[in-house]
Structure formats: structure tokens, C-alpha cells
Enzyme design. Structure first.
Site, short mmCIF file in Angstrom:
data_model
loop_
_atom_site.label_atom_id
_atom_site.label_comp_id
_atom_site.label_asym_id
_atom_site.label_seq_id
_atom_site.Cartn_x
_atom_site.Cartn_y
_atom_site.Cartn_z
CG ASP A 118 -0.79 -31.92 43.82
OD1 ASP A 118 -0.78 -32.03 44.94
OD2 ASP A 118 0.28 -32.30 42.98
CG ASP B 116 3.60 -32.64 47.72
OD1 ASP B 116 4.18 -32.47 46.53
OD2 ASP B 116 2.32 -32.57 47.75
CB SER C 17 3.02 -34.31 41.79
OG SER C 17 2.26 -33.27 41.41
CG MET D 64 2.51 -29.24 52.44
SD MET D 64 2.31 -30.53 50.75
CE MET D 64 3.07 -29.16 49.59
CG MET E 186 -4.07 -26.84 44.19
SD MET E 186 -2.68 -25.93 43.41
CE MET E 186 -1.44 -27.19 43.41
CG HIS F 163 -1.99 -32.75 48.54
ND1 HIS F 163 -0.81 -32.27 48.16
CD2 HIS F 163 -2.26 -32.24 49.69
CE1 HIS F 163 -0.41 -31.15 48.96
NE2 HIS F 163 -1.36 -30.94 49.91
CG MET G 277 -3.12 -28.36 48.46
SD MET G 277 -2.01 -28.13 47.27
CE MET G 277 -2.37 -29.97 46.45
CG HIS H 57 0.62 -36.23 44.93
ND1 HIS H 57 0.64 -36.70 46.42
CD2 HIS H 57 0.74 -35.13 44.83
CE1 HIS H 57 0.29 -35.51 47.13
NE2 HIS H 57 0.46 -34.36 46.19
C1 DX5 Z 1 2.27 -28.23 45.42
C2 DX5 Z 1 1.91 -29.85 45.10
C3 DX5 Z 1 2.72 -30.85 44.91
C4 DX5 Z 1 3.53 -30.55 43.76
C5 DX5 Z 1 5.07 -30.92 43.54
O1 DX5 Z 1 1.34 -27.51 45.77
O2 DX5 Z 1 1.24 -30.21 46.25
O3 DX5 Z 1 2.37 -32.05 44.91
O4 DX5 Z 1 3.14 -30.85 42.46
O5 DX5 Z 1 5.65 -30.51 42.46
P1 DX5 Z 1 7.24 -30.37 42.42
O6 DX5 Z 1 7.78 -31.67 42.72
O7 DX5 Z 1 7.49 -29.83 41.23
O8 DX5 Z 1 7.63 -29.16 43.57
ZN ZN Z 2 0.72 -32.42 46.35
#
Ligand code: DX5
Ligand code: ZN
Length: 223
Positions: A37, A177, A10, A139, A39, A68, A70, A35
Site C-alpha cells: 500500500d 481490499d 497487505s 475498495m 500512500m 496499490h 493511493m 499487497h
Molecule cells: C487500505 C489499504 C488496505 C489495507 C487493508 O487503505 O489499501 O490494503 O491495508 O487492511 P485491512 O485488511 O486491515 O483492512
Molecule cells: Zn490496499
């Protein structure tokens, strides 16, 4: 189900001042996917990056980009993320009112469509949607931040989902994740996960050896 376990770094935990180099290290280090993220500061209390950064990452690697989302109303953005270079797109069931249509849209754009469940969202959502999805992302922390602790009850959710999918002959990969590390990778793989996302545990130290360790722990549990 395929016995192999894929490792997806990630980029949330990468050094953003040298993103292309970090992406290269992931690629050289044997990452199977990247991956990303996304947000929005609404669905989750944090804001990361959007399509221009995905497009820049796309130009720096041939790895599969696993986005991903969010974000609330993700259906408004799936096309622009595919245009930016996303190969896989997952949407949260808690944020998407018309899941069936959104999954179809993602597939019609030529990407793989995933659904994501927060840690306490009933698994029944995955049971209903699995036949329309290319993967299910469980998650194991509340989304929003990297570096959080793995929520232990996630293990039995992965197990229960894997059993349900097997019973219904659905070869849908389970991605996990949040808080994934060398300490719990074996248990997560044993429970039935196919794809391990990891941020903090990969970018803290040598990316290559961290990816190798995660893969080795996960594969040993599968042997
Ligand atoms: C959290 C993200 C994850 C995060 C995982 O909201 O969706 O992908 O980056 O990071 P670690 O492995 O540090 O928990
Ligand atoms: Zn993620």
C-alpha cells in the site's frame, strides 16, 4: 472465470521492524501475492512507504508484488515502481486523469495494470476501463488505514461487477481490499471476488494459519 481465490497479505499491518522476516512468513504461509500500500498523504490522509522499500521487499522474496498506488497523479510514478520491482500496479480512477494512457504505460513497462474504485465510486468506471485493465480492485473501506470495518454494500458491488464482466466475456479478476476477514471471506468469494487482500486479519496471530483460514473459507464458498 477461474474458480480459485488468491490471498494477498497487505504488508501495511506487518511489523516494519522485521519486514524481511514477515515477508518470509507470508511466502512460507502460502500467500499468492504481496499487497503493498503506497500512500502519499494527499489522495489519502496517510503516508506509508515508497520505491526504496518496495526494492528492499523485492530483494527478499520471489512473490508477485502487487502495488496499490493511493497517490495523486500516479502516472508520474509508475515507471519507478516497476523499476523497484512491482509486478502489478493499480491506480485509483479518482486520482488519475488519463486512465487509458496510464494503463497502457503500466502494461508497456511489463507490469499488470489494475484500476481501483473507492467504496462509492460508480461502477461505470470499471465497465469503461475493464477491457484495458488486468484486474479491478474494489475498495471495501475508504483507503488510508488498515484495520477498518468492511462496508457491507461492497458485496453487491462485487456481485454487480462480476455479472457485468461475465456478460461481456471479460475474464478480469476482481480484487477486494479492506476489512476482509475469516467472517466475511465466504460472502466476498461468493459474490465473485478472485483475490482477497487482508492486513489486520492476517498479521494478528499466526500468519500461516490466518492465510489458510481465509483461503479455506473462500474456497468453500466457491465449491
Ligand atoms: C487500505 C489499504 C488496505 C489495507 C487493508 O487503505 O489499501 O490494503 O491495508 O487492511 P485491512 O485488511 O486491515 O483492512
Ligand atoms: Zn490496499
Amino acid at each position: 472465470m477461474n474458480r480459485s481465490v488468491l490471498v494477498a497479505p497487505s504488508l501495511l499491518s506487518a511489523d516494519f521492524t522485521r519486514l524481511a522476516e514477515q515477508v518470509r512468513l507470508c511466502e512460507q504461509g502460502g500467500a499468492d501475492l504481496l499487497h503493498l500500500d503506497i500512500m502519499d498523504g494527499r489522495f489519502v490522509p496517510n503516508i506509508t512507504f515508497g520505491q526504496p522499500v518496495v526494492a528492499a521487499i523485492r530483494r527478499s522474496t520471489t512473490l508477485v508484488l502487487d502495488c496499490h498506488l493511493m497517490i495523486i497523479e500516479p502516472e508520474r510514478y509508475v515507471q519507478s515502481f516497476v523499476e523497484a520491482g512491482a509486478n502489478w500496479i493499480s491506480v485509483h480512477v479518482e486520482a488519475c486523469a488519463h486512465l487509458h494512457r496510464t494503463l497502457q504505460t503500466i502494461r508497456s513497462l511489463g507490469a499488470r495494470a489494475g484500476i481501483v474504485l473507492n467504496p462509492l465510486t460508480p461502477l461505470e468506471y470499471a465497465f469503461e476501463a475493464a477491457e484495458y485493465a488486468d484486474y479491478v480492485l474494489i475498495m471495501s473501506v475508504e483507503p488510508g488505514f488498515g484495520g477498518q470495518q468492511f462496508i457491507p454494500s461492497s458485496l453487491r458491488r462485487i456481485e454487480r461487477l462480476r455479472q457485468w464482466l461475465d456478460r461481456h466475456d471479460l475474464a478480469v479478476p476482481i480484487e477486494v481490499d479492506g476489512g476482509v476477514s475469516a467472517e466475511n471471506a465466504a460472502d466476498i468469494a461468493q459474490a465473485g471476488a478472485n483475490i482477497l487482500v487482508s492486513g489486520a486479519a492476517i498479521f494478528n496471530g499466526s500468519i500461516e494459519s490466518n492465510i489458510a483460514t481465509l483461503r479455506q473459507k473462500a474456497m468453500a464458498a466457491r465449491a
